[in-house]
Design an enzyme around this catalytic site. Structure first.
Site, PDB file in Angstrom:
ATOM      1  N   ASN A   9       0.815  -1.158  -0.048  1.00 32.72           N
ATOM      2  CA  ASN A   9      -0.011  -0.005   0.012  1.00 32.72           C
ATOM      3  C   ASN A   9       0.784   1.210  -0.116  1.00 32.72           C
ATOM      4  O   ASN A   9       1.465   1.515   1.108  1.00 32.72           O
ATOM      5  CB  ASN A   9      -0.734   0.053   1.346  1.00 32.72           C
ATOM      6  CG  ASN A   9      -1.713   1.422   1.285  1.00 32.72           C
ATOM      7  OD1 ASN A   9      -1.940   2.121   0.587  1.00 32.72           O
ATOM      8  ND2 ASN A   9      -2.415   1.277   2.648  1.00 32.72           N
ATOM      9  N   TRP A  10       1.059   1.916  -1.017  1.00 27.90           N
ATOM     10  CA  TRP A  10       1.998   3.083  -1.390  1.00 27.90           C
ATOM     11  C   TRP A  10       1.375   4.407  -0.542  1.00 27.90           C
ATOM     12  O   TRP A  10       2.129   5.297  -0.647  1.00 27.90           O
ATOM     13  CB  TRP A  10       2.104   3.591  -2.922  1.00 27.90           C
ATOM     14  CG  TRP A  10       2.728   2.441  -3.549  1.00 27.90           C
ATOM     15  CD1 TRP A  10       3.132   0.837  -3.151  1.00 27.90           C
ATOM     16  CD2 TRP A  10       3.519   2.327  -4.687  1.00 27.90           C
ATOM     17  NE1 TRP A  10       3.745   0.293  -3.932  1.00 27.90           N
ATOM     18  CE2 TRP A  10       3.821   1.212  -5.209  1.00 27.90           C
ATOM     19  CE3 TRP A  10       3.691   3.468  -5.697  1.00 27.90           C
ATOM     20  CZ2 TRP A  10       4.634   1.126  -6.271  1.00 27.90           C
ATOM     21  CZ3 TRP A  10       4.400   3.084  -6.873  1.00 27.90           C
ATOM     22  CH2 TRP A  10       4.785   2.095  -7.152  1.00 27.90           C
ATOM     23  N   LYS A  11       0.085   4.261  -0.139  1.00 27.65           N
ATOM     24  CA  LYS A  11      -0.322   5.597   0.424  1.00 27.65           C
ATOM     25  C   LYS A  11      -0.216   6.735  -0.579  1.00 27.65           C
ATOM     26  O   LYS A  11      -0.343   6.757  -1.772  1.00 27.65           O
ATOM     27  CB  LYS A  11       0.125   5.601   1.828  1.00 27.65           C
ATOM     28  CG  LYS A  11      -0.056   4.290   2.611  1.00 27.65           C
ATOM     29  CD  LYS A  11       0.084   4.610   4.255  1.00 27.65           C
ATOM     30  CE  LYS A  11      -0.049   3.213   4.909  1.00 27.65           C
ATOM     31  NZ  LYS A  11      -0.116   3.255   6.282  1.00 27.65           N
ATOM     32  N   HIS A  97      -9.466   0.738   4.755  1.00 26.54           N
ATOM     33  CA  HIS A  97      -8.179   1.088   5.420  1.00 26.54           C
ATOM     34  C   HIS A  97      -8.748   1.928   6.546  1.00 26.54           C
ATOM     35  O   HIS A  97      -9.173   2.731   6.513  1.00 26.54           O
ATOM     36  CB  HIS A  97      -7.166   1.859   4.412  1.00 26.54           C
ATOM     37  CG  HIS A  97      -5.964   1.553   5.066  1.00 26.54           C
ATOM     38  ND1 HIS A  97      -5.439   2.649   5.970  1.00 26.54           N
ATOM     39  CD2 HIS A  97      -4.822   0.780   5.009  1.00 26.54           C
ATOM     40  CE1 HIS A  97      -4.302   2.560   6.135  1.00 26.54           C
ATOM     41  NE2 HIS A  97      -3.568   1.269   5.811  1.00 26.54           N
ATOM     42  N   GLU A  99      -6.851   4.439   7.695  1.00 33.33           N
ATOM     43  CA  GLU A  99      -6.714   5.889   7.416  1.00 33.33           C
ATOM     44  C   GLU A  99      -7.835   6.443   6.992  1.00 33.33           C
ATOM     45  O   GLU A  99      -8.197   7.572   7.194  1.00 33.33           O
ATOM     46  CB  GLU A  99      -5.295   5.866   6.759  1.00 33.33           C
ATOM     47  CG  GLU A  99      -4.116   5.754   7.754  1.00 33.33           C
ATOM     48  CD  GLU A  99      -3.043   5.186   6.967  1.00 33.33           C
ATOM     49  OE1 GLU A  99      -2.863   5.264   5.626  1.00 33.33           O
ATOM     50  OE2 GLU A  99      -2.109   4.762   7.562  1.00 33.33           O
ATOM     51  N   GLU A 169      -5.539  -5.479  10.110  1.00 33.84           N
ATOM     52  CA  GLU A 169      -4.334  -4.486  10.416  1.00 33.84           C
ATOM     53  C   GLU A 169      -4.628  -3.581  11.773  1.00 33.84           C
ATOM     54  O   GLU A 169      -5.534  -2.744  11.805  1.00 33.84           O
ATOM     55  CB  GLU A 169      -4.396  -3.349   9.265  1.00 33.84           C
ATOM     56  CG  GLU A 169      -4.092  -3.902   8.039  1.00 33.84           C
ATOM     57  CD  GLU A 169      -3.459  -2.891   7.035  1.00 33.84           C
ATOM     58  OE1 GLU A 169      -2.213  -2.972   6.695  1.00 33.84           O
ATOM     59  OE2 GLU A 169      -4.180  -1.914   6.905  1.00 33.84           O
ATOM     60  N   GLY A 175       2.188   2.058  11.032  1.00 33.57           N
ATOM     61  CA  GLY A 175       2.836   3.118  10.500  1.00 33.57           C
ATOM     62  C   GLY A 175       3.817   3.389  12.024  1.00 33.57           C
ATOM     63  O   GLY A 175       4.435   4.640  11.944  1.00 33.57           O
ATOM     64  N   SER A 215       3.337  -2.209  10.150  1.00 33.48           N
ATOM     65  CA  SER A 215       4.617  -2.450  10.350  1.00 33.48           C
ATOM     66  C   SER A 215       5.290  -3.689   9.873  1.00 33.48           C
ATOM     67  O   SER A 215       6.244  -4.192  10.747  1.00 33.48           O
ATOM     68  CB  SER A 215       5.200  -1.793  11.693  1.00 33.48           C
ATOM     69  OG  SER A 215       4.648  -0.434  12.111  1.00 33.48           O
ATOM     70  N   GLY A 236       2.956  -1.165   4.242  1.00 32.23           N
ATOM     71  CA  GLY A 236       3.002   0.053   3.880  1.00 32.23           C
ATOM     72  C   GLY A 236       4.387   0.732   3.865  1.00 32.23           C
ATOM     73  O   GLY A 236       4.955   0.484   2.625  1.00 32.23           O
ATOM     74  N   GLY A 237       4.809   1.287   4.798  1.00 33.97           N
ATOM     75  CA  GLY A 237       6.211   1.726   4.789  1.00 33.97           C
ATOM     76  C   GLY A 237       7.264   0.876   4.042  1.00 33.97           C
ATOM     77  O   GLY A 237       7.976   1.604   3.109  1.00 33.97           O
TER      78      GLY A 237
HETATM   79  P1  PGA Z   1       2.990   0.144   7.603  1.00 31.78           P
HETATM   80  O1  PGA Z   1       1.230   0.333   7.064  1.00 31.78           O
HETATM   81  O2  PGA Z   1       3.230  -1.056   6.966  1.00 31.78           O
HETATM   82  O3  PGA Z   1       3.576   1.324   7.412  1.00 31.78           O
HETATM   83  O4  PGA Z   1       2.433   0.126   9.105  1.00 31.78           O
HETATM   84  C1  PGA Z   1       0.366  -0.596   6.845  1.00 31.78           C
HETATM   85  C2  PGA Z   1      -0.897  -0.264   5.968  1.00 31.78           C
HETATM   86  O5  PGA Z   1      -1.200   0.964   6.568  1.00 31.78           O
HETATM   87  O6  PGA Z   1      -1.268  -0.945   5.221  1.00 31.78           O
END
Ligand code: PGA
Length: 256
Positions: A9-11, A97, A99, A169, A175, A215, A236-237
């Site tokens: 997930n590149w956000k 998600h 967010e 998640e 994050g 994470s 994500g990251g």
């Molecule tokens: P993260 O994000 O790996 O940076 O914690 C995961 C996600 O939001 O899908």
């Protein structure tokens, strides 16, 4: 055997040229070192979907969007429909998600509707669920994910459910660098599977992949993938660098 999936997930990262470079690096690594057991999916921002499609033409990497609007079309300034996403060549979309739930106030009804329009347009769905730290501390994790899955997946047929993957998640792990331990994650994944078993017929619970997200890094991926109910990761990251994403894929290839 359930499908194993490593998704990124590149956000809100990467311009078009950056996206092209990153996905080219990923494809090159996979060409030299193919993923035989895991499906690899990347979810760039909307603006980079067509570019990523061009770069991935001869690659096995699939791609998707991170969101969509829950109407077919209309006067919804600034929104993006499932059909538009599909027209870029994307096969997937992330829905629900944390967010989106938190910053854009998406509730279970909105999420259920979004899944519906995604499926109607032949997009496969990565459906995210998970509890906040406060909820975990109050011992509410299972109630929260039960509610999210029950409402999010309400009304879908067995055939439709085959195009849905769940991503567990925990919000407190996203994050933050704080991953759920393999045991903490496995507990919730096993519970989710029991729930799917109670809610749906026909072995859906045994067929639906459940990914872990929060994470995930090269250092902790293996321990997570060793758990019986963890079928991969939503990263994500660590998916923003070809190297770390590839290391996570390699962990999957070793374990699955
Ligand atoms: P993260 O994000 O790996 O940076 O914690 C995961 C996600 O939001 O899908």
């Amino acid at each position: 055997m359930r499908q194993k999936i490593i998704a990124g997930n590149w956000k809100m990262y990467k311009t078009n040229s950056e996206a092209a470079r990153l996905v080219r690096q990923m494809a090159n690594r996979l060409e030299k070192n193919p993923a035989k057991k895991c499906k690899v999916i990347v979810c760039p921002p909307f603006t980079a979907l067509s570019t990523v499609n061009e770069v991935l033409k001869n690659s096995k990497i699939e791609f998707g969007a991170q969101n969509l609007y829950g109407e077919v079309e209309g006067a919804y300034t600034g929104e993006i429909s499932a059909k538009m996403i599909k027209s870029t060549g994307a096969k997937w979309v992330i829905i629900g998600h944390s967010e989106r739930r938190r910053y854009f106030k998406e509730d279970e009804n909105t999420i259920n509707r979004k899944i519906q329009v995604a499926l109607e347009n032949k997009l496969k769905v990565i459906f995210c669920v998970g509890e906040t730290l406060e909820e975990r501390n109050q011992n509410l994790t299972k109630d929260i994910v039960l509610n999210q899955v029950e409402w999010g997946l309400k009304g879908f047929s067995e055939k439709e459910l085959k195009n849905i993957v769940i991503a567990y998640e925990p919000v407190w792990a996203i994050g933050t660098g704080k991953t759920a331990s393999p045991k903490q994650a496995q507990d919730v994944h096993a519970f989710l599977r029991e729930m799917l078993d109670a809610l749906f017929e026909s072995n859906i619970s045994q067929k639906m992949p459940i990914l872990y997200g929060g994470s995930v890094k090269p250092e902790n991926a293996k321990g997570l993938f060793e758990q019986p109910d963890i079928d991969g990761a939503l990263v994500g990251g660590a998916c923003l660098k070809a190297d770390s994403f590839h290391k996570i894929i390699k962990s999957g290839e070793k374990v699955f």
